[in-house]
Motif scaffolding. Structure first.
Motif, mmCIF file in Angstrom:
data_model
loop_
_atom_site.group_PDB
_atom_site.id
_atom_site.type_symbol
_atom_site.label_atom_id
_atom_site.label_comp_id
_atom_site.label_asym_id
_atom_site.label_seq_id
_atom_site.Cartn_x
_atom_site.Cartn_y
_atom_site.Cartn_z
ATOM 1 N N HIS A 128 -9.212 -21.039 101.747
ATOM 2 C CA HIS A 128 -10.234 -20.067 102.162
ATOM 3 C C HIS A 128 -9.547 -18.992 102.994
ATOM 4 C CE1 HIS A 128 -14.431 -19.334 104.235
ATOM 5 N NE2 HIS A 128 -13.879 -18.214 103.775
ATOM 6 N N VAL A 129 -9.398 -17.826 102.380
ATOM 7 C CA VAL A 129 -8.774 -16.707 103.092
ATOM 8 C C VAL A 129 -9.735 -15.521 103.121
ATOM 9 C CG1 VAL A 129 -6.400 -17.388 102.507
ATOM 10 C CG2 VAL A 129 -7.644 -15.804 100.993
ATOM 11 N N LEU A 130 -9.460 -14.596 104.012
ATOM 12 C CA LEU A 130 -10.238 -13.358 104.124
ATOM 13 C C LEU A 130 -9.340 -12.190 103.767
ATOM 14 C CD1 LEU A 130 -11.960 -14.162 107.543
ATOM 15 C CD2 LEU A 130 -12.954 -14.407 105.260
ATOM 16 N N LEU A 131 -9.838 -11.329 102.892
ATOM 17 C CA LEU A 131 -9.105 -10.120 102.510
ATOM 18 C C LEU A 131 -9.773 -8.946 103.210
ATOM 19 C CD1 LEU A 131 -9.115 -12.207 99.994
ATOM 20 C CD2 LEU A 131 -8.181 -10.304 98.708
ATOM 21 N N ILE A 132 -9.019 -8.194 103.981
ATOM 22 C CA ILE A 132 -9.619 -7.060 104.700
ATOM 23 C C ILE A 132 -8.814 -5.786 104.479
ATOM 24 C CG2 ILE A 132 -10.532 -8.576 106.522
ATOM 25 C CD1 ILE A 132 -8.412 -7.248 108.433
ATOM 26 N N PRO A 133 -9.524 -4.645 104.400
ATOM 27 C CA PRO A 133 -8.797 -3.380 104.505
ATOM 28 C C PRO A 133 -8.403 -3.222 105.973
ATOM 29 C CG PRO A 133 -11.167 -2.966 104.360
ATOM 30 C CD PRO A 133 -10.985 -4.454 104.259
ATOM 31 N N LYS A 134 -7.229 -2.670 106.255
ATOM 32 C CA LYS A 134 -6.834 -2.476 107.662
ATOM 33 C C LYS A 134 -7.735 -1.439 108.334
ATOM 34 C CE LYS A 134 -2.065 -4.004 107.375
ATOM 35 N NZ LYS A 134 -0.638 -3.637 107.406
ATOM 36 N N ARG A 135 -8.144 -0.469 107.544
ATOM 37 C CA ARG A 135 -9.048 0.568 108.020
ATOM 38 C C ARG A 135 -10.399 -0.044 108.384
ATOM 39 N NH1 ARG A 135 -9.410 5.890 106.353
ATOM 40 N NH2 ARG A 135 -11.531 6.659 106.249
ATOM 41 N N ASP A 179 0.032 -5.681 103.047
ATOM 42 C CA ASP A 179 0.705 -4.458 102.627
ATOM 43 C C ASP A 179 0.178 -3.317 103.502
ATOM 44 O OD1 ASP A 179 -1.649 -3.423 101.459
ATOM 45 O OD2 ASP A 179 -1.158 -4.248 99.488
ATOM 46 N N GLU A 180 0.489 -2.090 103.138
ATOM 47 C CA GLU A 180 0.149 -0.950 103.995
ATOM 48 C C GLU A 180 -1.350 -0.856 104.273
ATOM 49 O OE1 GLU A 180 1.208 3.195 102.970
ATOM 50 O OE2 GLU A 180 3.236 2.352 102.923
ATOM 51 N N GLN A 181 -2.145 -1.165 103.267
ATOM 52 C CA GLN A 181 -3.588 -0.914 103.359
ATOM 53 C C GLN A 181 -4.430 -2.123 103.685
ATOM 54 O OE1 GLN A 181 -5.138 2.455 101.597
ATOM 55 N NE2 GLN A 181 -4.148 2.029 99.650
ATOM 56 N N MET A 182 -3.880 -3.311 103.483
ATOM 57 C CA MET A 182 -4.727 -4.511 103.603
ATOM 58 C C MET A 182 -4.000 -5.720 104.154
ATOM 59 S SD MET A 182 -4.841 -6.061 99.814
ATOM 60 C CE MET A 182 -5.425 -7.580 100.501
ATOM 61 N N LEU A 183 -4.801 -6.702 104.551
ATOM 62 C CA LEU A 183 -4.266 -7.920 105.141
ATOM 63 C C LEU A 183 -5.073 -9.109 104.612
ATOM 64 C CD1 LEU A 183 -2.275 -8.707 107.499
ATOM 65 C CD2 LEU A 183 -4.275 -8.655 108.992
ATOM 66 N N VAL A 184 -4.390 -10.233 104.425
ATOM 67 C CA VAL A 184 -5.057 -11.470 104.024
ATOM 68 C C VAL A 184 -4.661 -12.554 105.020
ATOM 69 C CG1 VAL A 184 -5.374 -13.172 102.190
ATOM 70 C CG2 VAL A 184 -4.876 -10.785 101.597
ATOM 71 N N PHE A 185 -5.664 -13.237 105.564
ATOM 72 C CA PHE A 185 -5.372 -14.308 106.518
ATOM 73 C C PHE A 185 -6.349 -15.460 106.324
ATOM 74 C CE2 PHE A 185 -8.906 -13.114 109.294
ATOM 75 C CZ PHE A 185 -9.040 -11.752 109.041
ATOM 76 N N ARG A 186 -5.960 -16.622 106.824
ATOM 77 C CA ARG A 186 -6.780 -17.825 106.642
ATOM 78 C C ARG A 186 -8.030 -17.761 107.516
ATOM 79 N NH1 ARG A 186 -4.947 -21.191 103.139
ATOM 80 N NH2 ARG A 186 -2.739 -21.084 102.584
ATOM 81 N N ASP A 187 -9.171 -18.165 106.947
ATOM 82 C CA ASP A 187 -10.415 -18.218 107.715
ATOM 83 C C ASP A 187 -10.297 -19.320 108.773
ATOM 84 O OD1 ASP A 187 -13.600 -17.231 107.022
ATOM 85 O OD2 ASP A 187 -13.309 -18.896 108.411
ATOM 86 N N LEU A 188 -10.767 -19.022 109.962
ATOM 87 C CA LEU A 188 -10.720 -19.957 111.091
ATOM 88 C C LEU A 188 -11.546 -21.206 110.806
ATOM 89 C CD1 LEU A 188 -9.275 -19.529 113.814
ATOM 90 C CD2 LEU A 188 -11.418 -18.657 114.743
ATOM 91 N N ASN A 189 -12.618 -21.074 110.053
ATOM 92 C CA ASN A 189 -13.497 -22.204 109.721
ATOM 93 C C ASN A 189 -13.623 -22.323 108.211
ATOM 94 O OD1 ASN A 189 -15.064 -20.973 112.484
ATOM 95 N ND2 ASN A 189 -14.500 -23.125 112.444
ATOM 96 N N PRO A 190 -12.598 -22.860 107.568
ATOM 97 C CA PRO A 190 -12.598 -22.882 106.099
ATOM 98 C C PRO A 190 -13.726 -23.734 105.526
ATOM 99 C CG PRO A 190 -10.742 -24.149 106.993
ATOM 100 C CD PRO A 190 -11.392 -23.458 108.143
#
Ligand code: AMP
Length: 115
Positions: free
Chosen positions: A39-46, A23-34
């Motif tokens: 296993h996903v990573l939640l990050i603020p875009k900022r 969404d506008e503020q954040m991104l979720v993507f799969r961890d390269l080494n699950p």
């Protein structure tokens, strides 16, 4: 955006990732080494370096990440069985990427205490 930050580059779509939610503020993507079936990573875009270095103006982005947790868990099919949400912070915490992120892991039974 920090020019050297790998997660900023993922948020800017300059390097690829398997994105599962955005969404506008954040991104979720799969961890390269699950380390779990899901296993996903939640990050603020900022760019926020870690929980140690949060400023007051970072709080809306952090709140957005926390608010999205139930939806992301649901997308991954983890709502009923449960999951673990972790933020490694600093050297002793095991943080290796200097852009605040939460690991959301599930699909197997977790153990405690962590290593
Ligand atoms: P931490 O060690 O808690 O800072 O977590 C960093 C995580 O980022 C590790 O689990 C890595 O596997 C993961 N990681 C590093 N680079 C990438 C990338 N390009 N795409 C997806 N995950 C990554």
């Amino acid at each position: 955006m920090s020019q050297e930050c790998i997660f900023c580059k993922i948020a800017a779509k300059q390097i690829p990732a398997q994105i599962v939610y955005e969404d506008e503020q954040m991104l979720v993507f799969r961890d390269l080494n699950p380390v779990a079936p899901e296993h996903v990573l939640l990050i603020p875009k900022r760019h926020i370096p870690s929980l140690r270095k949060m400023a007051a103006e970072d709080q809306p982005a952090v709140n957005a990440v926390m608010a999205a947790v139930p939806q992301v868990a649901n997308l991954l099919g983890l709502t009923e069985a449960g999951f673990r949400l972790v933020t490694n912070t600093g050297e002793d915490g095991g943080q290796t990427v200097g852009h605040l992120h939460w690991h959301l892991m599930g699909g197997r039974k977790m153990t405690w205490p962590p290593g």
